[in-house]
Design a protein around this motif. Structure first.
Motif, PDB file in Angstrom:
ATOM      1  N   PRO A 151      33.082  23.183  22.015  1.00 48.77           N
ATOM      2  CA  PRO A 151      31.850  23.773  22.529  1.00 48.77           C
ATOM      3  C   PRO A 151      31.052  24.853  21.407  1.00 48.77           C
ATOM      4  O   PRO A 151      32.224  25.619  20.761  1.00 48.77           O
ATOM      5  CB  PRO A 151      31.997  24.449  23.818  1.00 48.77           C
ATOM      6  N   THR A 152      29.994  24.871  21.057  1.00 49.01           N
ATOM      7  CA  THR A 152      29.335  25.648  20.124  1.00 49.01           C
ATOM      8  C   THR A 152      29.840  27.214  20.289  1.00 49.01           C
ATOM      9  O   THR A 152      30.035  27.746  19.353  1.00 49.01           O
ATOM     10  CB  THR A 152      27.715  25.497  20.137  1.00 49.01           C
ATOM     11  N   ALA A 153      29.848  27.599  21.596  1.00 49.42           N
ATOM     12  CA  ALA A 153      30.072  29.052  21.778  1.00 49.42           C
ATOM     13  C   ALA A 153      31.714  29.463  21.601  1.00 49.42           C
ATOM     14  O   ALA A 153      31.950  30.692  21.660  1.00 49.42           O
ATOM     15  CB  ALA A 153      29.366  29.643  23.082  1.00 49.42           C
TER      16      ALA A 153
ATOM     17  N   ASP B 291      33.754  21.637  29.612  1.00 48.25           N
ATOM     18  CA  ASP B 291      32.606  22.114  30.394  1.00 48.25           C
ATOM     19  C   ASP B 291      33.008  23.068  30.918  1.00 48.25           C
ATOM     20  O   ASP B 291      32.185  24.033  31.139  1.00 48.25           O
ATOM     21  CB  ASP B 291      32.082  21.058  31.202  1.00 48.25           C
ATOM     22  N   MET B 292      34.038  23.140  31.698  1.00 47.16           N
ATOM     23  CA  MET B 292      34.555  24.377  32.444  1.00 47.16           C
ATOM     24  C   MET B 292      34.611  25.710  31.556  1.00 47.16           C
ATOM     25  O   MET B 292      34.364  26.813  31.952  1.00 47.16           O
ATOM     26  CB  MET B 292      35.803  24.111  33.392  1.00 47.16           C
ATOM     27  N   ALA B 293      35.403  25.411  30.398  1.00 45.51           N
ATOM     28  CA  ALA B 293      35.513  26.766  29.532  1.00 45.51           C
ATOM     29  C   ALA B 293      34.278  27.156  28.851  1.00 45.51           C
ATOM     30  O   ALA B 293      33.928  28.379  28.615  1.00 45.51           O
ATOM     31  CB  ALA B 293      36.406  26.092  28.374  1.00 45.51           C
ATOM     32  N   ALA B 294      33.298  26.161  28.588  1.00 41.80           N
ATOM     33  CA  ALA B 294      31.992  26.642  28.074  1.00 41.80           C
ATOM     34  C   ALA B 294      31.064  27.232  29.067  1.00 41.80           C
ATOM     35  O   ALA B 294      30.497  28.218  29.012  1.00 41.80           O
ATOM     36  CB  ALA B 294      31.183  25.308  27.641  1.00 41.80           C
ATOM     37  N   ALA B 295      31.278  27.153  30.553  1.00 44.54           N
ATOM     38  CA  ALA B 295      30.617  27.583  31.379  1.00 44.54           C
ATOM     39  C   ALA B 295      31.129  29.053  31.922  1.00 44.54           C
ATOM     40  O   ALA B 295      30.645  29.691  32.698  1.00 44.54           O
ATOM     41  CB  ALA B 295      30.497  26.607  32.728  1.00 44.54           C
TER      42      ALA B 295
END
Length: 357
Positions: free
Chosen positions: A136-138, A315-319
């Protein structure tokens, strides 16, 4: 490039200049920005892993970084892409891979074991289209340093193999990087987690990561998740967990990897419970198949996680639902990597090596 190297098992580790890697036709070279330090790296250095056959050797099987170069047959990746890699790198064409089970690939390779690994400025990975995972970008590289093994292994063990459900009791034996990851993931899934270890600092960290209860095993102590301090008697520890959980856990995770901890996991379960083995059990177990039969228990192994299964975790980490960054308690440069490997477990949580830091 600079890399951490050993010339003989269990002997001196040194940082020195070694040849730069080159990508294979289907492979990629990754500029390593962060590399997680895992207990498996210590076992490899000590000569306990028969996959390391040629010396000198560069250890390290977890990494996050930037694609530096790709082979002519690579179609999905370009230099500059931010990536991580499962520690089980699959061939993509065997029967297991065809079935989508790349984590048990019949021709798998593992960086830091089958070939030089990630405790270096650059690492080569084969079959890049099969094995690279976009970050993820962030997500900071430091947070991603343990995704190749410790965090992803725990995620698959708890969520996919263990099929954890909200409200269940989960017991985690061993609070090193994998075990603490399992604590966080199970708690995030809504389970009530009991963390078991012989180290007080590791258990305190487990509580901060969401454990509802902790149990400190008696014995001589030892590093988080180690096999030191075999509890006497083993039955007393399992009984304590059954008492805490009101009759036994629904799911047990053995992140300690010893004959006695496998027994503890089985002995801690209630009827129709599930046990997942995520670290190889040393020695012979006295696994009671009578208990497995009478309680209709399910005993499973879980070996890493295939690249194609990473998106749900990412996805869970990015969120911000999962926080792998909270598991990183120390970063060191390559010059201190040998000492950190030699003293594995002296600092609870995950240590991340920054080769260019």
């Amino acid at each position: 490039m600079r890399a951490l190297v050993f010339d003989a098992f269990g002997q001196e580790l040194s940082v020195r200049e070694v040849p730069d890697p080159a990508p294979s036709l289907a492979g990629a070279v990754i500029k390593v920005e962060a590399a997680g330090l895992c207990r498996s790296d210590w076992y490899g250095w000590q000569g306990h892993d028969q996959d390391i056959r040629l010396l000198p050797h560069v250890p390290g099987h977890e990494l996050a970084g930037v694609v530096e170069a790709v082979g002519s047959q690579v179609s999905r990746w370009r230099p500059g892409d931010r990536v991580t890699v499962p520690f089980v790198c699959a061939c993509g064409t065997c029967g297991a891979c065809a079935a989508g089970e790349q984590q048990v690939c019949e021709r798998q390779t593992q960086p830091g074991f089958h070939h030089w690994g990630s405790f270096a400025e650059y690492a080569a990975i084969d079959h890049a289209d099969v094995n690279l995972v976009r970050l993820p970008t962030a997500m900071e590289f430091t947070a991603a340093g343990g995704l190749g093994c410790q965090f992803a292994t725990a995620f698959r063990a708890v969520v996919q193999v263990g099929a954890v459900r909200p409200g269940e009791w989960v017991v985690v034996y061993g609070c090193d990087g994998i075990g603490l990851s399992a604590v966080m993931i199970a708690a995030t899934a809504g389970a009530r987690v009991v963390a078991v270890d012989s180290g007080g600092e590791a258990l305190a960290l487990a509580e901060r990561l969401g454990a509802a209860a902790v149990h400190r095993m008696p014995g001589s102590g030892g590093a988080p998740g180690s096999t030191d301090g075999v509890p006497e008697p083993v039955d007393a520890v399992a009984a304590a967990v059954r008492d805490i959980t009101g009759g036994g856990a629904h799911l047990s995770i053995d992140a300690m990897g010893h004959a006695f901890s496998t027994e503890l996991g089985i002995g801690s379960l209630r009827r129709r419970g599930r046990h997942v083995q995520v670290r190889a059990a040393g020695g012979l177990t006295g696994l009671s198949m009578n208990r497995v039969l009478a309680y209709e228990l399910v005993v499973s192994g879980s070996h890493g996680m295939a690249a194609h299964a990473y998106p749900a975790m990412m996805d869970m980490a990015a969120a911000g639902i999962l926080r792998p960054d909270l598991l990183v308690t120390r970063t060191v440069g390559l010059d201190k990597a040998g000492l950190a490997l030699a003293e594995i477990g002296s600092v609870p949580g995950i240590t991340v090596i920054l080769p260019h830091g």
